[in-house]
Write a protein that holds these residues in place. Structure first.
Motif, PDB file in Angstrom:
ATOM      1  N   ILE A   1      -7.578  19.926  -0.736  1.00 45.09           N
ATOM      2  CA  ILE A   1      -6.807  19.888   0.511  1.00 45.09           C
ATOM      3  C   ILE A   1      -7.597  20.570   1.632  1.00 45.09           C
ATOM      4  N   MET A   2      -8.187  21.725   1.319  1.00 42.15           N
ATOM      5  CA  MET A   2      -8.910  22.485   2.337  1.00 42.15           C
ATOM      6  C   MET A   2     -10.149  21.732   2.827  1.00 42.15           C
ATOM      7  N   ALA A   3     -10.884  21.103   1.913  1.00 42.28           N
ATOM      8  CA  ALA A   3     -12.091  20.376   2.309  1.00 42.28           C
ATOM      9  C   ALA A   3     -11.761  19.253   3.287  1.00 42.28           C
ATOM     10  N   SER A   4     -10.674  18.522   3.026  1.00 38.15           N
ATOM     11  CA  SER A   4     -10.283  17.442   3.936  1.00 38.15           C
ATOM     12  C   SER A   4      -9.771  18.001   5.250  1.00 38.15           C
ATOM     13  N   MET A   5      -9.055  19.113   5.185  1.00 32.92           N
ATOM     14  CA  MET A   5      -8.491  19.712   6.389  1.00 32.92           C
ATOM     15  C   MET A   5      -9.582  20.239   7.312  1.00 32.92           C
ATOM     16  N   VAL A   6     -10.613  20.857   6.744  1.00 29.26           N
ATOM     17  CA  VAL A   6     -11.672  21.469   7.540  1.00 29.26           C
ATOM     18  C   VAL A   6     -12.382  20.439   8.418  1.00 29.26           C
ATOM     19  N   VAL A   7     -12.586  19.225   7.894  1.00 30.96           N
ATOM     20  CA  VAL A   7     -13.274  18.194   8.680  1.00 30.96           C
ATOM     21  C   VAL A   7     -12.295  17.298   9.424  1.00 30.96           C
ATOM     22  N   GLY A   8     -10.972  17.528   9.263  1.00 26.01           N
ATOM     23  CA  GLY A   8      -9.978  16.758   9.993  1.00 26.01           C
ATOM     24  C   GLY A   8      -9.776  15.353   9.483  1.00 26.01           C
ATOM     25  N   GLU A   9      -9.861  15.166   8.158  1.00 29.18           N
ATOM     26  CA  GLU A   9      -9.701  13.839   7.574  1.00 29.18           C
ATOM     27  C   GLU A   9      -8.478  13.775   6.665  1.00 29.18           C
ATOM     28  N   ASP A  10      -7.971  12.574   6.464  1.00 25.77           N
ATOM     29  CA  ASP A  10      -6.827  12.359   5.581  1.00 25.77           C
ATOM     30  C   ASP A  10      -7.191  12.719   4.147  1.00 25.77           C
ATOM     31  N   LEU A  11      -6.265  13.403   3.474  1.00 26.06           N
ATOM     32  CA  LEU A  11      -6.511  13.894   2.119  1.00 26.06           C
ATOM     33  C   LEU A  11      -6.853  12.761   1.155  1.00 26.06           C
ATOM     34  N   TYR A  12      -6.099  11.682   1.186  1.00 26.13           N
ATOM     35  CA  TYR A  12      -6.304  10.613   0.205  1.00 26.13           C
ATOM     36  C   TYR A  12      -7.560   9.804   0.497  1.00 26.13           C
ATOM     37  N   ARG A  13      -7.939   9.687   1.766  1.00 22.12           N
ATOM     38  CA  ARG A  13      -9.235   9.058   2.074  1.00 22.12           C
ATOM     39  C   ARG A  13     -10.374   9.930   1.561  1.00 22.12           C
ATOM     40  N   HIS A  14     -10.197  11.235   1.665  1.00 24.03           N
ATOM     41  CA  HIS A  14     -11.201  12.165   1.144  1.00 24.03           C
ATOM     42  C   HIS A  14     -11.348  12.012  -0.366  1.00 24.03           C
ATOM     43  N   ILE A  15     -10.219  11.918  -1.075  1.00 21.76           N
ATOM     44  CA  ILE A  15     -10.257  11.781  -2.537  1.00 21.76           C
ATOM     45  C   ILE A  15     -10.918  10.458  -2.932  1.00 21.76           C
ATOM     46  N   ARG A  16     -10.576   9.376  -2.222  1.00 23.03           N
ATOM     47  CA  ARG A  16     -11.208   8.086  -2.532  1.00 23.03           C
ATOM     48  C   ARG A  16     -12.719   8.154  -2.314  1.00 23.03           C
ATOM     49  N   ASN A  17     -13.136   8.866  -1.296  1.00 26.08           N
ATOM     50  CA  ASN A  17     -14.571   8.970  -1.027  1.00 26.08           C
ATOM     51  C   ASN A  17     -15.284   9.820  -2.074  1.00 26.08           C
ATOM     52  N   LEU A  18     -14.559  10.756  -2.692  1.00 27.51           N
ATOM     53  CA  LEU A  18     -15.134  11.582  -3.760  1.00 27.51           C
ATOM     54  C   LEU A  18     -15.486  10.752  -4.996  1.00 27.51           C
ATOM     55  N   MET A  19     -14.818   9.608  -5.148  1.00 25.81           N
ATOM     56  CA  MET A  19     -15.017   8.793  -6.345  1.00 25.81           C
ATOM     57  C   MET A  19     -16.464   8.318  -6.489  1.00 25.81           C
TER      58      MET A  19
END
Length: 497
Positions: A175-193
């Motif tokens: 949650i914090m990693a996505s918040m720090v860069v101002g991105e949606d949490l679930y888009r961040h998780i999909r990009n982690l894949m």
């Protein structure tokens, strides 16, 4: 830094940083010196460097005080895990897992099951610590009873715990990693894949191959059956013993206060020890505070002669307790002093700032952010600090190279979160070593996922120009990076592990 402190030059900063890296590798890995002594000595050297450049001792102590304040909850959790292990041992909760694990699990598949099992628990709870402290402890007990390599097992537990933590929408670091860069949490998780799934697949295959190529002694099946029968005779094993585990999982999923959840789980285990096993209150208190010892079995097995128990089984059961975590907390204080002195010296900032001047490509920017994240997390042991510092250092550079913030948030997790438990002076490493009972330097080579993530991040960046930047999202010509946290993730999460 104090107003009187001068910024050190690049040459002395590089020299000190190189000397510290050499001393850590030689002192801890080669010479086998106590890690606490190495950290205190290097912290003193960094403090002296800071004083010579106008810094103050009070400045170092202020930074250390801030780190201790930030990590106080984690240190209390560490003590709570000691109490949980002791109370779960005397209640029969951990022996219940071990008994059924011995009956159901083929030793050749233990490594891969350790990885997959903790990955599932972490994904649903969002906590690597909770996964390792519950299912991980039980798996370590099964491995010990089967006489299977504990270092590899601990590495598999750690890999699975961090894989699930990294991809869970309940994870505070995700949650914090996505918040720090101002991105949606679930888009961040999909990009982690793009980096997490290949790393997990390689890790799972390696764990499977290690297990299938394991040499099983001719007497292992008989020894496993004997251990299971002995446990069945020592405890009254029934499904009620899973209640403490259910409390931990429910509390983790619902994001209840960690210490409250652990206290309730320990209290439940203590009640089960009295009601189900018939243990005395004195024995339960001793197990929770001083740690469980097989001699306490006589409180509900009066005719038992503990001297006849197999030494391996006694060693497996004798663990836990509040006092067992004193060494880990002392270790943490030594690590905080080292990290605080390193931060006060200012050498990391000098080296990182100067290094950015030589970054002139998208590929170089990604590699530099991975290196910076990894350096900061290993120096500070704090993923939140790592995320914010990395964003401050690289947000403008990513914008200039037309790299999407999602690539930065992924780099922060691959480089600044999952490698943390591989360095013995970080809080996560201290927790994992104390909880799993395996030294950090022993399990680190087998925690495959924890460094394969950064390997695949590096690989995607290196081959990007030839693959059309597959897995590396670029900004469109008219697109700009967000400057503020996204609305859906603007609220900072409660710090948990």
């Amino acid at each position: 830094m104090p107003a009187t402190q001068r910024q050190p030059g690049l040459a002395p900063s590089l020299l000190l940083l190189t000397a510290i890296a050499f001393a850590i590798v030689y002192g801890i890995v080669v010479a086998g010196l106590p890690t606490e002594l190495v950290l205190i000595t290097l912290g003193a050297a960094a403090t002296l460097f800071s004083l010579l450049h106008g810094g103050t001792w009070e400045g170092v102590m202020d930074i250390m005080g801030a780190k201790v304040k930030t990590a106080l909850s984690a240190l209390l959790v560490l003590y709570s895990i000691g109490i949980i292990i002791g109370s779960w041992m005397i209640s029969g909760t951990i022996p219940y897992f071990i008994y059924h694990g011995l009956e159901l699990i083929d030793p050749r598949y233990l490594y891969v099951m350790a990885f997959l099992g903790t990955a599932i628990v972490s994904t649903f709870t969002g906590t690597s610590w909770g996964s390792a402290g519950t299912l991980g402890v039980a798996i370590m007990g099964i491995a010990a009873a089967m006489d299977i390599n504990l270092a590899i097992t601990a590495g598999a537990v750690l890999s699975g715990a961090y894989f699930g933590d990294k991809l869970s929408p309940l994870s505070d670091t995700t949650i914090m990693a996505s918040m720090v860069v101002g991105e949606d949490l679930y888009r961040h998780i999909r990009n982690l894949m793009y980096t997490s799934l290949p790393a997990a697949l390689v890790a799972a295959v390696v764990y499977l191959m290690l297990g299938l190529n394991m040499e099983l002694g001719a007497g292992m099946p008989a020894a496993i059956a004997a251990s299971a029968n002995t446990l069945d005779g020592l405890y009254r094993l029934n499904p009620l013993l899973l209640l403490p585990v259910a409390i931990v999982l429910y509390g983790s999923i619902r994001k209840k206060p960690t210490l409250v959840v652990l206290f309730l789980a320990s209290a439940c285990a203590a009640l089960l020890a009295v009601v189900v096993q018939g243990a005395s209150l004195e024995a339960v208190a001793q197990a929770a505070v001083s740690g469980f010892n097989v001699s306490l079995l006589t409180s509900f097995n009066p005719g038992l002669d503990v001297s006849t128990l197999p030494a391996a089984l006694a060693s497996l059961l004798n663990r836990g307790g509040l006092y067992s975590m004193h060494g880990a907390v002392l270790f943490a204080l030594c690590a905080f002093f080292f990290a605080s002195a390193l931060e006060a010296s200012g050498i990391l900032k000098v080296v990182l700032d100067r290094s950015l001047a030589y970054v002139r490509s998208a590929r170089g920017t990604i590699l530099a952010s991975l290196a910076a994240s990894c350096t900061i997390i290993l120096a500070t042991g704090n993923s939140y600090v790592t995320f914010f510092l990395t964003r401050e250092l690289f947000a403008e550079q990513y914008q200039k190279r037309r790299l999407h913030p999602l690539v930065l948030s992924r780099s922060m997790e691959d480089g600044g979160m999952i490698p943390e438990p591989l360095a013995p002076w970080t809080v996560s490493a201290i927790y994992m070593a104390g909880t799993l009972g395996v030294a950090t330097l022993d399990y680190a080579p087998w925690a495959l996922f924890n460094y394969l993530g950064i390997v695949f991040s590096i690989l995607l960046a290196m081959i990007g120009p030839w693959t059309g930047w597959y897995g590396v999202r670029r900004l469109a010509a008219t697109e700009s990076a967000p400057c503020e946290p996204a609305a859906s993730t603007r609220e900072a999460p409660r710090p948990t592990q």
